[in-house]
Design an enzyme around this catalytic site. Sequence first.
Site, PDB file in Angstrom:
ATOM      1  N   LYS A 143      -6.227 109.082  43.606  1.00  0.00           N
ATOM      2  CA  LYS A 143      -7.329 109.768  42.902  1.00  0.00           C
ATOM      3  C   LYS A 143      -8.600 109.548  43.700  1.00  0.00           C
ATOM      4  O   LYS A 143      -8.758 108.515  44.364  1.00  0.00           O
ATOM      5  CB  LYS A 143      -7.508 109.182  41.501  1.00  0.00           C
TER       6      LYS A 143
ATOM      7  N   ASP B  68     -10.313 118.098  39.507  1.00  0.00           N
ATOM      8  CA  ASP B  68     -10.354 117.316  38.265  1.00  0.00           C
ATOM      9  C   ASP B  68     -11.709 117.645  37.631  1.00  0.00           C
ATOM     10  O   ASP B  68     -12.291 118.700  37.945  1.00  0.00           O
ATOM     11  CB  ASP B  68     -10.198 115.810  38.546  1.00  0.00           C
TER      12      ASP B  68
ATOM     13  N   PHE C 129     -14.354 122.056  27.329  1.00  0.00           N
ATOM     14  CA  PHE C 129     -14.317 123.525  27.486  1.00  0.00           C
ATOM     15  C   PHE C 129     -14.062 123.872  28.940  1.00  0.00           C
ATOM     16  O   PHE C 129     -14.444 124.920  29.434  1.00  0.00           O
ATOM     17  CB  PHE C 129     -15.612 124.173  26.971  1.00  0.00           C
TER      18      PHE C 129
END
Length: 444
Positions: A124, A164, A236
Amino acid sequence: MTFNDFMNKVTAKNQGEPEFLQAVKEVVETIWDVYVADPRLVKANIMERIVEPERVVIFRVPWVDDKGNVHVNRGYRVQFNSAIGPYKGGCRFHPSVNLSSLKFLGFEQIFKNSLTTLPMGGGKGGADFDAKGKTEQEMMRFSQAFMMELFRHLGPNTDIPAGDIGVSGREVGFMFGMYKKLKNEFTGVFTGKGQNWGGSLIRPEATGFGTVYFADQMLKLKGESFEGKKVAVSGFGNVSWGATQKVNDLGGKVVTLSGPDGYIYDPDGIKGEKIDYMVEMRASNNDQVEDYAKKFNVEFFPGKRPWEVPVDIAMPCAIQNELNLEDAKNLVNNGAKVLCEGANMPCTPEAIQLLQENKVLFAPGKAANAGGVATSGLEMTQNSMRLKWSRDEVDEKLQTIMIAIHDQCVEYGKKPDGYVDYIKGANIAGFVKVANAMLDHGVV
Ligand code: NDP
Ligand code: 2IT
């Protein structure tokens, strides 16, 4: 060594990394029995080795804003585990990014990627960069500056990043462009690429679609389906958008979205042009879901989270620790039956305990949101073969993978009374494969 001794040692070694320790504890407490039952694993000290990243790169990211001011951010890549394949995992641009959050995400990614059935290790990366209010030019300059250091640590057989939080197709494009220029080669070193330059169909939707496919399997086990179900979604962004589409496809109704500013409640359901508007809101770098309430004339609840709305299914799709004990109590009291994590570690340990005690079916992100990275794996396969599968081909493979992940969770997590502990199931299934690969490779 007992589990407590182990955790004390890890805690002492990783001071000031609460998210990482939270993730380690959640995984290790559920696999400890399996671990100590296998003397080969204990002799090779697999547990202490698996919680230590193979490598962490931390670097300076200097960049210039539109007014000519010079800024410095901190960039990271955590190359956590490459036992079953090259490091694979997204990049996050968000002010909350630090070593702890990226180590937790990299650690989770090891088990998630193992569950996908594809050969990918865990990694990551990201930076403590705040996209809020930034122009497109500034996003480009920052993405390029980030890549000017990161490029030397990547490669199609070494480490393959993706998006991400704060990193969507646009930023992947800017980073890939700089990587290609610096390396002077065109390799599929990112996933989530554009459709004209090596991207896979369905990858943008894959995490949300996969989470809903997973929840659908959970419902099937109870003899139920999404038809007529009310669903609360948070966030969202990319994951919320894909999940909302697929809930609609399967006959359910999404009634909430949220942002750092609060949540909106849309009793008619978020569908059609409202789903398209999510993409606009996300791209605006405006940081607020209130815009939706203004545009579609629905209620906005400032500073609140959507878990107080009565629903059948909850899908947290925003960020870690966004659903706490109080939220879990609201969900239980309002009769929620399923909680499926679209985000990584969105529920606090206290919330999870309460949900499980009340027999709410709970799926952890590492299983439920694995459709994103799984489709990244499919993108890598297409890049290696130098061809492109159709939308239906990718979607079918994604569904097959989500069913396989669900089956693994049931295999390792089913209790005598029939309740499935998806956390335990996912952790054991993900761990066994990586641990055995580490054994095969000797002490490296
Ligand atoms: P995005 O940046 O597209 O969306 C994140 C959304 O969450 C944004 O709308 C953001 O708003 C909102 N948000 C941030 N903080 C909060 C908060 N405190 N409360 C409510 N909303 C908040 O990211 P993704 O959709 O890609 O990622 C969401 C989650 O899913 C993350 O946990 C990520 O790790 C996980 N995930 C993502 C995958 C992927 O393929 N993209 C794959 C698997 C997991 P704002 O922009 O205003 O901050
Ligand atoms: O958390 C995740 O699994 C992702 N952000 C996607 C990682 C990827 O490499 O596709």
